[in-house]
Design a protein around this motif. Structure first.
Motif, PDB file in Angstrom:
ATOM      1  N   GLY A   4       0.787  -1.217   0.000  1.00  0.00           N
ATOM      2  CA  GLY A   4       0.000   0.000   0.000  1.00  0.00           C
ATOM      3  C   GLY A   4       0.824   1.274   0.000  1.00  0.00           C
ATOM      4  O   GLY A   4       0.278   2.362  -0.143  1.00  0.00           O
ATOM      5  N   GLN A   5       2.138   1.150   0.135  1.00  0.00           N
ATOM      6  CA  GLN A   5       3.015   2.318   0.158  1.00  0.00           C
ATOM      7  C   GLN A   5       3.211   2.860  -1.254  1.00  0.00           C
ATOM      8  O   GLN A   5       3.401   2.109  -2.196  1.00  0.00           O
ATOM      9  CB  GLN A   5       4.361   1.945   0.754  1.00  0.00           C
ATOM     10  CG  GLN A   5       5.349   3.073   0.812  1.00  0.00           C
ATOM     11  CD  GLN A   5       6.681   2.645   1.405  1.00  0.00           C
ATOM     12  OE1 GLN A   5       6.822   1.533   1.891  1.00  0.00           O
ATOM     13  NE2 GLN A   5       7.655   3.524   1.327  1.00  0.00           N
ATOM     14  N   MET A   6       3.184   4.183  -1.400  1.00  0.00           N
ATOM     15  CA  MET A   6       3.436   4.812  -2.697  1.00  0.00           C
ATOM     16  C   MET A   6       4.923   5.090  -2.823  1.00  0.00           C
ATOM     17  O   MET A   6       5.551   5.549  -1.875  1.00  0.00           O
ATOM     18  CB  MET A   6       2.643   6.103  -2.825  1.00  0.00           C
ATOM     19  CG  MET A   6       1.158   5.878  -2.927  1.00  0.00           C
ATOM     20  SD  MET A   6       0.207   7.394  -3.033  1.00  0.00           S
ATOM     21  CE  MET A   6       0.873   8.131  -4.491  1.00  0.00           C
ATOM     22  N   CYS A   7       5.489   4.793  -3.998  1.00  0.00           N
ATOM     23  CA  CYS A   7       6.916   4.976  -4.244  1.00  0.00           C
ATOM     24  C   CYS A   7       7.130   5.615  -5.610  1.00  0.00           C
ATOM     25  O   CYS A   7       6.232   5.621  -6.441  1.00  0.00           O
ATOM     26  CB  CYS A   7       7.639   3.631  -4.220  1.00  0.00           C
ATOM     27  SG  CYS A   7       7.514   2.739  -2.676  1.00  0.00           S
ATOM     28  N   GLU A   8       8.347   6.108  -5.817  1.00  0.00           N
ATOM     29  CA  GLU A   8       8.773   6.634  -7.105  1.00  0.00           C
ATOM     30  C   GLU A   8      10.115   6.035  -7.451  1.00  0.00           C
ATOM     31  O   GLU A   8      10.890   5.695  -6.563  1.00  0.00           O
ATOM     32  CB  GLU A   8       8.930   8.157  -7.054  1.00  0.00           C
ATOM     33  CG  GLU A   8       7.664   8.919  -6.920  1.00  0.00           C
ATOM     34  CD  GLU A   8       7.891  10.416  -6.912  1.00  0.00           C
ATOM     35  OE1 GLU A   8       9.044  10.860  -7.101  1.00  0.00           O
ATOM     36  OE2 GLU A   8       6.917  11.139  -6.714  1.00  0.00           O
ATOM     37  N   GLY A   9      10.373   5.882  -8.737  1.00  0.00           N
ATOM     38  CA  GLY A   9      11.662   5.369  -9.158  1.00  0.00           C
ATOM     39  C   GLY A   9      11.797   5.392 -10.666  1.00  0.00           C
ATOM     40  O   GLY A   9      10.852   5.698 -11.389  1.00  0.00           O
ATOM     41  N   ILE A  10      13.014   5.060 -11.118  1.00  0.00           N
ATOM     42  CA  ILE A  10      13.306   5.022 -12.547  1.00  0.00           C
ATOM     43  C   ILE A  10      13.397   3.571 -12.985  1.00  0.00           C
ATOM     44  O   ILE A  10      14.057   2.758 -12.331  1.00  0.00           O
ATOM     45  CB  ILE A  10      14.618   5.767 -12.854  1.00  0.00           C
ATOM     46  CG1 ILE A  10      14.458   7.243 -12.485  1.00  0.00           C
ATOM     47  CG2 ILE A  10      15.004   5.621 -14.322  1.00  0.00           C
ATOM     48  CD1 ILE A  10      15.703   8.059 -12.633  1.00  0.00           C
ATOM     49  N   VAL A  11      12.719   3.241 -14.073  1.00  0.00           N
ATOM     50  CA  VAL A  11      12.715   1.879 -14.601  1.00  0.00           C
ATOM     51  C   VAL A  11      14.098   1.587 -15.184  1.00  0.00           C
ATOM     52  O   VAL A  11      14.555   2.280 -16.087  1.00  0.00           O
ATOM     53  CB  VAL A  11      11.626   1.698 -15.682  1.00  0.00           C
ATOM     54  CG1 VAL A  11      11.631   0.290 -16.222  1.00  0.00           C
ATOM     55  CG2 VAL A  11      10.259   2.059 -15.114  1.00  0.00           C
ATOM     56  N   GLU A  12      14.767   0.562 -14.654  1.00  0.00           N
ATOM     57  CA  GLU A  12      16.127   0.232 -15.088  1.00  0.00           C
ATOM     58  C   GLU A  12      16.152  -0.743 -16.254  1.00  0.00           C
ATOM     59  O   GLU A  12      16.963  -0.614 -17.149  1.00  0.00           O
ATOM     60  CB  GLU A  12      16.905  -0.353 -13.916  1.00  0.00           C
ATOM     61  CG  GLU A  12      17.107   0.652 -12.809  1.00  0.00           C
ATOM     62  CD  GLU A  12      17.869   0.099 -11.642  1.00  0.00           C
ATOM     63  OE1 GLU A  12      18.259  -1.094 -11.683  1.00  0.00           O
ATOM     64  OE2 GLU A  12      18.090   0.851 -10.688  1.00  0.00           O
TER      65      GLU A  12
END
Length: 81
Positions: A4-12
């Motif tokens: 349920g946690q919202m995250c951000e990141g770059i697709v590797e």
């Protein structure tokens, strides 16, 4: 990282068919419908043994692989070849 946690990141990288791999907090998260280089926002659906699955919420930044313009100058008028 919790469910349920919202995250951000770059697709590797991407695994077949369209599952992008994003590293968050020393674990890999699989997010569907992404391409390499995109910065994405997602929510964690499942988590097990250092791996997790996420659901795409929004593409924050486009990838350099995405086209901004059509190849043909008539693309918008006719819909493409």
């Amino acid at each position: 990282m919790k469910k349920g946690q919202m995250c951000e990141g770059i697709v590797e990288k991407v695994k077949f068919p369209n599952k992008g791999i994003v590293k968050v907090e020393d674990s890999e998260v699989t997010v569907k419908n992404t391409i390499p280089g995109q910065k994405v926002s997602f929510v964690i659906n499942k988590k097990r043994k250092g791996k997790a699955e996420g659901r795409l919420l929004e593409v924050l930044e486009r990838s350099p692989f995405e086209r901004t313009e059509g190849v043909c100058p008539h693309f918008g008028v006719c819909g493409g070849c």
